[in-house]
Structure formats: structure tokens, C-alpha cells
Design a protein around this motif. Structure first.
Motif, PDB file in Angstrom:
ATOM      1  N   ASN A   1      -7.907 -10.743 -38.442  1.00 32.58           N
ATOM      2  CA  ASN A   1      -8.604  -9.467 -38.252  1.00 32.58           C
ATOM      3  C   ASN A   1      -8.838  -9.337 -36.754  1.00 32.58           C
ATOM      4  N   GLU A   2      -8.084  -8.470 -36.127  1.00 37.92           N
ATOM      5  CA  GLU A   2      -8.190  -8.342 -34.674  1.00 37.92           C
ATOM      6  C   GLU A   2      -9.247  -7.302 -34.314  1.00 37.92           C
ATOM      7  N   LEU A   3     -10.151  -7.695 -33.426  1.00 31.95           N
ATOM      8  CA  LEU A   3     -11.211  -6.806 -32.967  1.00 31.95           C
ATOM      9  C   LEU A   3     -10.911  -6.361 -31.537  1.00 31.95           C
ATOM     10  N   LEU A   4     -10.893  -5.070 -31.338  1.00 33.48           N
ATOM     11  CA  LEU A   4     -10.739  -4.507 -29.996  1.00 33.48           C
ATOM     12  C   LEU A   4     -12.140  -4.171 -29.495  1.00 33.48           C
ATOM     13  N   VAL A   5     -12.574  -4.817 -28.422  1.00 32.96           N
ATOM     14  CA  VAL A   5     -13.933  -4.655 -27.898  1.00 32.96           C
ATOM     15  C   VAL A   5     -13.867  -3.969 -26.541  1.00 32.96           C
ATOM     16  N   THR A   6     -14.605  -2.869 -26.388  1.00 36.19           N
ATOM     17  CA  THR A   6     -14.571  -2.138 -25.125  1.00 36.19           C
ATOM     18  C   THR A   6     -15.722  -1.132 -25.067  1.00 36.19           C
ATOM     19  N   SER A   7     -15.699  -0.298 -24.030  1.00 36.19           N
ATOM     20  CA  SER A   7     -16.606   0.839 -23.903  1.00 36.19           C
ATOM     21  C   SER A   7     -15.817   1.909 -23.151  1.00 36.19           C
ATOM     22  N   ASP A   8     -16.501   2.875 -22.542  1.00 38.38           N
ATOM     23  CA  ASP A   8     -15.749   3.899 -21.817  1.00 38.38           C
ATOM     24  C   ASP A   8     -15.568   3.514 -20.347  1.00 38.38           C
ATOM     25  N   ARG A   9     -14.730   4.270 -19.657  1.00 33.51           N
ATOM     26  CA  ARG A   9     -14.401   3.970 -18.260  1.00 33.51           C
ATOM     27  C   ARG A   9     -15.634   4.063 -17.364  1.00 33.51           C
ATOM     28  N   GLU A  10     -16.507   5.009 -17.685  1.00 32.60           N
ATOM     29  CA  GLU A  10     -17.731   5.189 -16.886  1.00 32.60           C
ATOM     30  C   GLU A  10     -18.590   3.927 -16.913  1.00 32.60           C
ATOM     31  N   PHE A  11     -18.655   3.267 -18.069  1.00 30.38           N
ATOM     32  CA  PHE A  11     -19.442   2.041 -18.197  1.00 30.38           C
ATOM     33  C   PHE A  11     -18.890   0.948 -17.291  1.00 30.38           C
ATOM     34  N   PHE A  12     -17.575   0.743 -17.335  1.00 28.90           N
ATOM     35  CA  PHE A  12     -16.971  -0.327 -16.535  1.00 28.90           C
ATOM     36  C   PHE A  12     -16.966  -0.003 -15.044  1.00 28.90           C
ATOM     37  N   ASN A  13     -16.979   1.274 -14.708  1.00 34.81           N
ATOM     38  CA  ASN A  13     -17.035   1.646 -13.284  1.00 34.81           C
ATOM     39  C   ASN A  13     -18.350   1.202 -12.644  1.00 34.81           C
ATOM     40  N   ARG A  14     -19.377   0.992 -13.489  1.00 27.96           N
ATOM     41  CA  ARG A  14     -20.680   0.553 -12.968  1.00 27.96           C
ATOM     42  C   ARG A  14     -20.763  -0.962 -12.814  1.00 27.96           C
TER      43      ARG A  14
END
Length: 254
Positions: A80-93
Motif C-alpha cells: 500500500n503506497e502512501l504519497l505524502v505531501t502538501s502544496d507548493r506554498e507550504f514547501f516554499n516556506r
């Protein structure tokens, strides 16, 4: 505030080799134009120091815990593969160290939930538009594969609530994503397209809001400027002759 995103996709034996090639960048992708090859060296696996054979690693995990003698079905869900992320704005910070901490804290959460011994890989991609982690969970429980039981509807609901809470406790400004599970039926590529579309719509809404503010500023300025302002103007007349193909009665050009 940005959303915490966890997307689950089921992997069978015939899926793993393709996932290996993609996640470890062993072959050039023909389906993902977002990969920046110059940045692929920034990718890393939080579980494995070197490249691995996905099928071999998953088989090792299963065989080390298997209690029965029956062979694994060919159509069984192995990962069961989980893709973990958020939006670009979050990572830009976040700076690179904070980004790595985000994925390390995420991995620790899932290791505690599903067992450290069951995580086959946790590959972080930094060479696409938005950083994200592909984490492979081998759904072993009580000595056998139990994907349907490990990742049932209640578990997915639990993840949607508890994962954002955990990341907030770790110091990340994230909130729970939208409710509903239509996303778990999407392929990773379709999910990325949908996420990219939502990000674009969010950016457009932000730009429209800024434009509306500028329009209001312009209206205020127009109201403050007197309607009786006089501007002097100078009129100049010039005579310009243009030849045509037409001729007069005497045969001369007009």
C-alpha cells in the motif's frame, strides 16, 4: 493554511518493477514531464541508503513474518503506497533541512502505526514541482498479508484526522484536507494532475483577490482626483500625400 495530503494506492507484483524504475529514477520517464533531471541528485530514500530491488525487498519482508505455508496469491496487494505531501506554498516556506524534517516526522508516524519492519521504502522526490514522499507499506498483520484489513475505510478516516494532528504537534502549519475518499481510487499520476489543478486554482484565486484590491485602490484614487483638472493640448496639422494606382483623365497618377 496548507493542507496535509496522504494519498493511498494499492500495488501488486506487476506494479513494483515500474514503481522501482520511477521512484529511483532508473529510467527516463515518458509520462511525467515535471521531472527536472538536474535536480534528481537531490532525491533521497529515508529507509534505504542504496538503490534496492523493490520485489526482492517486499518478498523479504513477507517471508520474514509469514506464518503459513501457502504461497502468496499472484493478484495479492503486496504494497500500500502512501504519497505524502502538501502544496507548493507550504514547501516554499521551508528550507531544505525543514523539508527533510517534515518527511522524517511523517515517516516516524507511519512506522509507529504500521511497524518499522513493514516499510519497504520511503523515497523523497525533490526534482518535481512539489516535494513529496512515496512510502511503501507491506500490509503484514498476524503473519499474513491483509491489505483490506490494514487499510480499510476506518483506517483511511483515521489517517485523515490523525496525520495532520501529528504534524501540527511537530511544529508544521498544516490542517486536515477535504473529507471523502474519491482520491484513493486515482492513480498517482491522476492524483498529481488533480493536485496541480487545485494548486493552480488556488493561485488564480489569490491573484484575483490581489487584482480586486488594486481595482479598489484605483477607484479611491480616481475619487480623490478633481474632475476639473485642465490639461493643455497642442494640435498640429500635417499634409501627407500618398500615391495610388489610380490615374486622372490625363493619365497622371492621382
Amino acid at each position: 493554511m496548507s493542507y496535509a495530503v496522504v494519498h493511498m494506492e494499492k500495488m501488486k507484483a506487476y506494479d513494483l518493477k515500474g514503481m522501482q524504475f520511477h521512484h529511483q529514477r532508473e529510467r527516463e520517464s515518458r509520462t511525467n514531464p515535471d521531472i527536472d533531471k538536474k535536480r534528481s541528485c537531490e532525491n533521497y530514500d529515508l529507509v534505504n541508503e542504496d538503490l534496492i530491488d523493490f520485489n526482492q525487498r517486499v518478498k523479504e519482508i513477507i517471508e520474514s513474518q509469514k506464518t503459513g505455508t501457502r504461497k502468496t496469491r499472484k493478484d495479492a496487494v503486496l504494497v500500500n503506497e502512501l504519497l505524502v505531501t502538501s502544496d507548493r506554498e507550504f514547501f516554499n516556506r521551508l528550507d531544505p533541512d525543514e523539508t527533510r524534517k517534515f518527511f522524517e516526522d511523517s515517516l516516524a508516524f507511519f512506522q509507529e502505526r504500521y511497524g518499522k519492519q513493514n516499510i519497504a521504502y520511503a523515497v523523497v522526490h525533490m526534482d518535481e514541482k512539489t516535494p513529496h514522499m512515496h512510502m511503501g507499506v507491506v500490509p503484514m498483520r498476524d503473519g499474513r498479508l491483509q491489505s483490506k484489513n490494514v487499510f480499510n475505510r476506518q483506517e483511511l478516516l483515521w489517517l485523515q484526522d490523525k496525520f495532520p494532528e501529528h504534524m501540527q504537534k511537530m511544529g508544521f502549519e498544516l490542517e486536515r484536507g477535504e473529507k471523502g475518499f474519491d482520491r484513493e481510487h486515482l492513480s498517482v499520476q491522476d492524483f498529481k494532475r488533480k493536485t496541480a489543478k487545485e494548486q493552480l486554482e488556488k493561485e488564480i484565486a489569490s491573484l484575483e483577490k490581489k487584482l480586486s484590491g488594486k481595482k479598489n485602490e484605483l477607484l479611491i484614487l480616481n475619487e480623490e482626483i478633481s474632475d476639473e483638472v485642465q490639461v493643455s493640448a497642442k494640435r498640429e496639422m500635417k499634409k501627407v500625400e500618398v500615391k495610388t494606382e489610380e490615374r486622372n483623365l490625363f493619365g497622371l497618377p492621382k
